[in-house]
Motif scaffolding. Structure first.
Motif, PDB file in Angstrom:
ATOM      1  N   LEU A  79      40.983  -9.568  16.261  1.00 10.06           N
ATOM      2  CA  LEU A  79      39.909  -8.854  15.200  1.00 10.06           C
ATOM      3  C   LEU A  79      40.363  -7.301  14.875  1.00 10.06           C
ATOM      4  CD1 LEU A  79      36.771  -9.512  17.543  1.00 10.06           C
ATOM      5  CD2 LEU A  79      37.551 -10.936  15.612  1.00 10.06           C
ATOM      6  N   TRP A  80      40.038  -6.904  13.441  1.00 10.71           N
ATOM      7  CA  TRP A  80      40.662  -5.707  13.024  1.00 10.71           C
ATOM      8  C   TRP A  80      39.729  -4.445  12.976  1.00 10.71           C
ATOM      9  CZ3 TRP A  80      45.755  -5.676  12.718  1.00 10.71           C
ATOM     10  CH2 TRP A  80      46.564  -6.750  12.437  1.00 10.71           C
ATOM     11  N   SER A  81      40.006  -3.697  13.203  1.00 14.95           N
ATOM     12  CA  SER A  81      39.294  -2.467  13.533  1.00 14.95           C
ATOM     13  C   SER A  81      39.638  -1.361  12.300  1.00 14.95           C
ATOM     14  CB  SER A  81      38.935  -1.793  14.712  1.00 14.95           C
ATOM     15  OG  SER A  81      38.020  -0.692  14.679  1.00 14.95           O
ATOM     16  N   SER A  82      38.902  -0.694  11.471  1.00 14.46           N
ATOM     17  CA  SER A  82      39.364   0.171  10.795  1.00 14.46           C
ATOM     18  C   SER A  82      39.315   1.837  11.209  1.00 14.46           C
ATOM     19  CB  SER A  82      38.436   0.365   9.229  1.00 14.46           C
ATOM     20  OG  SER A  82      37.223   0.322   9.514  1.00 14.46           O
ATOM     21  N   LYS A  83      40.058   2.308  10.688  1.00  7.50           N
ATOM     22  CA  LYS A  83      40.293   3.899  11.298  1.00  7.50           C
ATOM     23  C   LYS A  83      41.166   4.558   9.957  1.00  7.50           C
ATOM     24  CE  LYS A  83      43.158   6.029  14.852  1.00  7.50           C
ATOM     25  NZ  LYS A  83      44.152   5.369  15.870  1.00  7.50           N
ATOM     26  N   ALA A  84      40.957   5.824   9.805  1.00  7.35           N
ATOM     27  CA  ALA A  84      41.437   6.718   9.067  1.00  7.35           C
ATOM     28  C   ALA A  84      43.039   6.944   9.372  1.00  7.35           C
ATOM     29  CB  ALA A  84      40.959   8.182   9.072  1.00  7.35           C
ATOM     30  N   SER A  85      43.775   6.365   8.269  1.00  4.72           N
ATOM     31  CA  SER A  85      45.311   6.661   8.390  1.00  4.72           C
ATOM     32  C   SER A  85      45.690   8.158   8.706  1.00  4.72           C
ATOM     33  CB  SER A  85      46.013   5.877   7.377  1.00  4.72           C
ATOM     34  OG  SER A  85      46.271   6.880   6.473  1.00  4.72           O
ATOM     35  N   GLY A  86      46.822   8.119   9.259  1.00  6.98           N
ATOM     36  CA  GLY A  86      47.430   9.551   9.416  1.00  6.98           C
ATOM     37  C   GLY A  86      46.528  10.765   9.992  1.00  6.98           C
ATOM     38  N   GLY A  87      45.978  10.307  11.297  1.00 10.26           N
ATOM     39  CA  GLY A  87      45.463  11.425  12.093  1.00 10.26           C
ATOM     40  C   GLY A  87      43.899  11.293  11.922  1.00 10.26           C
ATOM     41  N   HIS A 127      46.933  -0.640  20.501  1.00  8.70           N
ATOM     42  CA  HIS A 127      47.175   0.722  19.437  1.00  8.70           C
ATOM     43  C   HIS A 127      48.643   0.554  18.865  1.00  8.70           C
ATOM     44  CE1 HIS A 127      43.180   2.205  20.492  1.00  8.70           C
ATOM     45  NE2 HIS A 127      43.427   1.896  21.796  1.00  8.70           N
ATOM     46  N   ASP A 128      49.439  -0.130  19.377  1.00 12.57           N
ATOM     47  CA  ASP A 128      50.724  -0.370  18.822  1.00 12.57           C
ATOM     48  C   ASP A 128      50.781  -1.355  17.771  1.00 12.57           C
ATOM     49  OD1 ASP A 128      50.029  -2.176  20.734  1.00 12.57           O
ATOM     50  OD2 ASP A 128      52.223  -2.591  21.106  1.00 12.57           O
ATOM     51  N   VAL A 129      49.662  -2.278  17.327  1.00 16.13           N
ATOM     52  CA  VAL A 129      49.921  -3.353  16.246  1.00 16.13           C
ATOM     53  C   VAL A 129      48.620  -2.780  15.203  1.00 16.13           C
ATOM     54  CG1 VAL A 129      49.248  -5.512  15.641  1.00 16.13           C
ATOM     55  CG2 VAL A 129      50.076  -5.056  18.000  1.00 16.13           C
ATOM     56  N   VAL A 161      43.887   2.916   4.559  1.00 14.50           N
ATOM     57  CA  VAL A 161      43.046   2.851   5.666  1.00 14.50           C
ATOM     58  C   VAL A 161      44.085   2.171   6.656  1.00 14.50           C
ATOM     59  CG1 VAL A 161      40.943   1.719   6.767  1.00 14.50           C
ATOM     60  CG2 VAL A 161      41.029   2.771   4.375  1.00 14.50           C
ATOM     61  N   GLN A 162      43.842   2.495   7.872  1.00 15.49           N
ATOM     62  CA  GLN A 162      44.473   1.784   8.808  1.00 15.49           C
ATOM     63  C   GLN A 162      43.685   0.760   9.663  1.00 15.49           C
ATOM     64  OE1 GLN A 162      45.964   3.746  12.488  1.00 15.49           O
ATOM     65  NE2 GLN A 162      47.992   3.719  11.569  1.00 15.49           N
ATOM     66  N   ALA A 163      44.390  -0.369   9.625  1.00 19.10           N
ATOM     67  CA  ALA A 163      43.752  -1.502  10.640  1.00 19.10           C
ATOM     68  C   ALA A 163      44.234  -1.439  12.096  1.00 19.10           C
ATOM     69  CB  ALA A 163      44.282  -2.835   9.746  1.00 19.10           C
ATOM     70  N   VAL A 164      43.805  -1.464  13.073  1.00 16.24           N
ATOM     71  CA  VAL A 164      44.078  -1.539  14.270  1.00 16.24           C
ATOM     72  C   VAL A 164      43.571  -3.013  14.918  1.00 16.24           C
ATOM     73  CG1 VAL A 164      43.850  -0.404  16.605  1.00 16.24           C
ATOM     74  CG2 VAL A 164      43.834   0.886  14.542  1.00 16.24           C
ATOM     75  N   ALA A 165      44.784  -3.594  15.805  1.00 15.34           N
ATOM     76  CA  ALA A 165      44.184  -4.732  16.447  1.00 15.34           C
ATOM     77  C   ALA A 165      43.523  -4.826  17.517  1.00 15.34           C
ATOM     78  CB  ALA A 165      45.477  -5.808  16.441  1.00 15.34           C
ATOM     79  N   TYR A 166      42.519  -5.756  17.867  1.00 11.02           N
ATOM     80  CA  TYR A 166      41.858  -5.767  19.096  1.00 11.02           C
ATOM     81  C   TYR A 166      41.948  -7.373  19.584  1.00 11.02           C
ATOM     82  CZ  TYR A 166      39.992  -1.208  19.070  1.00 11.02           C
ATOM     83  OH  TYR A 166      39.865   0.312  19.148  1.00 11.02           O
ATOM     84  N   ASP A 167      42.601  -7.548  20.619  1.00  8.46           N
ATOM     85  CA  ASP A 167      42.803  -9.139  21.023  1.00  8.46           C
ATOM     86  C   ASP A 167      41.828  -9.481  21.832  1.00  8.46           C
ATOM     87  OD1 ASP A 167      44.809  -9.219  19.059  1.00  8.46           O
ATOM     88  OD2 ASP A 167      46.392  -9.073  20.670  1.00  8.46           O
ATOM     89  N   VAL A 168      41.319 -10.811  21.710  1.00  6.91           N
ATOM     90  CA  VAL A 168      40.222 -11.202  22.699  1.00  6.91           C
ATOM     91  C   VAL A 168      41.069 -12.693  23.086  1.00  6.91           C
ATOM     92  CG1 VAL A 168      37.748 -12.317  22.930  1.00  6.91           C
ATOM     93  CG2 VAL A 168      38.337 -10.493  21.158  1.00  6.91           C
ATOM     94  N   PRO A 169      41.104 -12.990  24.509  1.00  4.45           N
ATOM     95  CA  PRO A 169      41.692 -13.954  24.964  1.00  4.45           C
ATOM     96  C   PRO A 169      40.656 -15.399  24.882  1.00  4.45           C
ATOM     97  CG  PRO A 169      41.219 -12.641  26.714  1.00  4.45           C
ATOM     98  CD  PRO A 169      40.728 -11.885  25.427  1.00  4.45           C
TER      99      PRO A 169
END
Ligand code: NBG
Length: 838
Positions: free
Chosen positions: A246-254, A193-195, A224-232
């Motif tokens: 892998l990037w997941s999309s999310k509304a930016s700013g709340g 969530h920090d990336v 639009v916000q991209a949030v990183a999900y990492d798969v080892p």
């Protein structure tokens, strides 16, 4: 290396460093701990799903410490990294692979047994990660395995679709699509969530003058916000654990609009959020087909922009000059889907970092490589200029500038060739105008490769011919596809892998597949052949059980198992196969009972998904099921012929099916299948193949020898003339095929009308895929298959010989070729005893 803990406090950290389990007791402790704490279950309350979850978490913990150290090592050494950009990663299940790659499957097996579980049942609880359509996505997954195994500093970048490829159900013989929601519980991903990266769409471009310089500023769009999900990604027999981000999309700013929420407008308060989340919601389910949809372009830019931001951020940490970027970064474009990355990097360098155009362009073109995966015209991506303009106004300007400078250079080199400019322009002057993504990818990359020799030759002589003239032949190269022997032999066929290891001096062949050649000297060994045959039979028994459980049809495992599993597509010609099956059925029906007794029993097995919008492909599935419904209950025929359609073909089913085939079918119209990779999987598992001279079949033949493969059909150089003759000459249909059509039209397999379009495609519409031209040769070759199978001893010898010569087709070889010829990267040596490496 960045670290927030000051030196004096590090002692405590070092003292408490995590030590991963190495034995059964350690493993069991971890499982019990995860069941009780992470899963919050009370003692003894553990079913197979919980056992799966806890086992996965135990291995995940292990992977993540290796992953952390791999990242630290790579940061510390700061050598060139590879970034593999792919819209598809068809990973399948992770647990079995992780256990085998880490080398602790036996430990887990014993531990689970003590805790009351069978490892096979536990492994089966996992949902496939199905973020891909077919060969292209599975190739990306094999490449990740090889990159980690070979210790390359490499990242995969993709999208975290909430829904992967749909699940296929067969209802009344028809395909029905069911959504694949796979994220309910996925222990293999780490949300970061920090990336996050803010990604911009729409808006307009304004010119501004800053410090006497005019720059373009892209403003006021939607964010639009991209949030990183990492798969080892664990390598085999190495601590290197790479990352798939892998990037997941999310509304930016709340989460949602509080203003609207407060004023009672509940619906629209969540609308933005939903619109943003739609971007990474679903994988487009087309294989070898592009359909210019706005949301797809949004997906592409969202993913490419987030990935490049991440790559650039990492590069900037080392405070090198921009000119060193290509020495630190290699980006591979898996097909044209990520081509906007070329434009985005140019934008970052020119608009944001203030580099001169030419300097920036030099950096860009030295960074990218482009892999082409198809010559089919309907699969080549083109985007309407108007759509790009609307969604990405600044990018369209940059594309026009790239094209302008490119065409100027072409004009200089070919001053009298106006038509050349029209042909190679990145902008197609059609109505509406289109951006040709493949051309943009070629112009923006330093290397372009095809995926098998024939395919790489074809792109140079057909779709990209002009570009060979412009750039010279050296820009174009071939890297024949490969597969990872870890998943496709060791994991899918453990008994065969063990038998091979016993003849090849242990498991080293899994890292150097050419060592398989040691098998050949044992071909005459009777005992070895017997064990080989027993393993094949056991694999067939397992598949027969699956067939019984899922379709209710009982098949005899002593029959010849004939398999065609892959996406359903006219060019792959499942219709040729099912017409051939009908021909076989009619021949059997025409025989006396005595004649029938001499026939070889056969099971024709099909599997594969049709794109939901591909009507003809769905009709093919329906015909296969309709033929099965008649043949399978015909008492004259009994075991002599069974026709099976396996529902919901996917990676984990492939792992069961490949080891169980006697013969598999790779029968595309010559010149249409770029490579094919399941052909390699089947041969590696001791099955023979029937195929056309197409894709990698040709190189497989060269390696294993012509006597070990059943080739048939017209050659790619004849295809054009045949098609021309169909349309402009008189077109006669093969007489045996005509009989098959007549039988379908009599209603033997249900309402004839259902299949009239399939027949008309051959009889009336020019038979584009040459089904009739190849039919006779196909039938004859299947007779040769029957004859060959009667001599089991020789058949097994062919299988063993073939496997011994399959060393070339490992994806390790591919990755080494890419590394040397395209990426110019070196592996990072690992010292198993130190986190920093030697
Ligand atoms: C597919 C080809 C296959 C090939 C894979 C991997 C696309 C666009 N192409 O023949 O059809 O094996 O790519 O290279 O999906």
């Amino acid at each position: 290396v960045e670290a927030s803990i000051p030196e004096p406090q590090r002692e405590a950290w070092k003292r408490n460093q995590i030590t991963s389990f190495t034995d059964k007791d350690g493993f069991e402790k971890e499982v019990v701990r995860h069941v009780e704490t992470t899963l919050a279950r009370s003692m003894f309350n553990c079913d197979e799903i919980a056992a799966y979850s806890a086992t996965s978490l135990a291995f995940r913990d292990r992977l993540i410490t290796h992953w952390n150290r791999t990242q630290q090592r790579q940061t510390y050494r700061d050598t060139k990294r590879v970034y593999y950009l792919s819209l598809e990663f068809l990973m399948g299940r992770a647990l079995d692979n992780a256990m085998l790659n880490v080398g602790l499957k036996n430990v887990a097996q014993d531990g689970l047994a003590e805790l009351g579980f069978r490892i096979e049942d536990v492994v089966k609880q996992e949902h496939d990660a199905a973020l891909g359509n077919g060969g292209l996505g599975r190739l990306a997954a094999c490449f990740l395995d090889s990159l980690a195994t070979l210790n390359f500093p490499a990242w995969g970048y993709g999208l975290r679709y909430r829904y992967g490829i749909f699940k296929q159900e067969i209802i009344d013989g028809y395909q029905v699509e069911v959504p694949d929601y796979w994220l309910d519980f996925n222990p293999w991903e780490f949300p970061r969530h920090d990336v996050t990266v803010d990604i911009q769409f729409f808006g307009q471009v304004n010119k501004k003058t800053v410090g006497g310089k005019t720059i373009s500023v892209w403003e006021a769009g939607e964010i639009v916000q991209a949030v990183a999900y990492d798969v080892p990604i664990p390598g085999y027999d190495t601590p290197t654990t790479n990352n798939l981000r892998l990037w997941s999309s999310k509304a930016s700013g709340g989460e949602f609009d509080f203003q609207k929420f407060n004023s009672g407008d509940y619906e629209s308060s969540v609308a933005d959020q939903q619109r943003a989340e739609t971007i990474s919601a679903v994988l487009y389910p087309n294989d070898n087909l592009e359909r210019g949809k706005e949301l797809r372009l949004k997906q592409q830019y969202f993913w490419v922009a987030a990935s490049l931001y991440d790559i650039v951020r990492r590069f900037k940490k080392s405070r090198r000059s921009w000119n060193e970027f290509p020495d630190q970064v290699a980006i591979q474009l898996n097909d044209t889907h990520p081509t906007l990355a070329i434009v985005e990097l140019q934008r970052i360098l020119v608009d944001i970092e203030g580099l001169e155009w030419d300097n920036a362009w030099e950096i860009v073109t030295s960074t990218f490589g482009y892999t082409n995966h198809t010559v089919l015209p309907e699969a080549l991506e083109k985007w309407p200029v108007g759509l790009v303009q609307h969604l990405l106004p600044r990018h369209l300007q940059i594309i026009y500038d790239i094209n302008l400078f490119f065409l100027q250079s072409v004009e200089k080199a070919f001053p009298d060739d106006r038509d050349m400019l029209r042909r190679v322009s990145i902008i197609e002057e059609s109505q509406p105008k289109m951006v040709r993504m493949a051309f943009l990818a070629i112009v923006g990359s330093h290397k372009v490769n095809g995926v098998a020799e024939l395919h790489s030759d074809l792109i140079k002589t057909t779709i990209f011919k002009d570009f060979v003239e412009i750039y010279g032949p050296d820009k174009f190269t071939n890297v024949t596809n490969g597969i990872t022997p870890r998943r496709w032999l060791h994991q899918a066929n453990p008994r065969l892998s063990e038998l091979i290891a016993s003849k090849c001096g242990g498991n080293d062949f899994l890292k150097d597949l050419t060592l398989l050649n040691q098998l050949e000297k044992h071909v005459e060994d009777k005992q070895f052949r017997k064990e080989w045959a027993e393993i094949k039979y056991a694999n067939k028994v397992r598949l027969a059980k699956h067939i019984k459980d899922t379709t209710g049809v009982v098949v005899n495992p002593a029959s010849l198992f004939d398999v065609q599993v892959k996406r359903i597509h006219e060019y792959k010609r499942q219709q040729l196969n099912i017409f051939g099956v009908i021909h076989r059925y009619l021949s059997l029906k025409a025989m006396t009972p005595d004649q029938r007794k001499k026939q070889l029993p056969r099971v024709s097995i099909f599997g594969g998904k049709a794109a939901p919008g591909y009507w003809m492909a769905k009709q093919i599935i329906h015909l296969i099921n309709s033929v099965g419904a008649v043949v399978n209950k015909d008492e004259d025929i009994g075991d002599l012929l069974k026709v099976i359609f396996l529902e919901d073909y996917n990676v984990s089913k492939a792992e069961m099916i490949c080891p169980a085939s006697d013969i598999s079918e790779h029968i595309s119209t010559a010149g249409t299948e770029a490579s094919g990779t399941s052909n390699m999987k089947f041969v590696l598992n001791g099955g023979l193949i029937i195929g056309t001279c197409d894709g990698a079949n040709i190189e497989i033949t060269r390696e294993i020898g012509e006597s070990n493969i059943f080739l048939f059909g017209n050659l790619s150089e004849d295809v054009e003339d045949l098609r021309h003759a169909h349309t402009y000459g008189s077109h006669t249909i093969d007489s045996d095929l005509d009989k098959v059509f007549n039988e379908i039209e009599k209603g033997t397999f249900g309402t004839p009308h259902d299949f009239s379009a399939m027949i008309a495609a051959v009889r009336q519409h020019g038979d584009y895929y040459l089904v009739s031209d190849d039919f006779h040769s196909y039938i004859e070759t299947h007779q040769l298959v029957d004859e060959a199978y009667r001599n089991q001893d020789e058949w097994i010898a062919k299988c063993i010989t073939s496997v011994s010569r399959m060393g070339f087709f490992t994806s390790d070889r591919c990755i080494n070729e890419y590394a040397e010829e395209i990426w110019n990267v070196e592996p990072l040596a690992v010292d198993r005893h130190s986190i920093w490496g030697p």
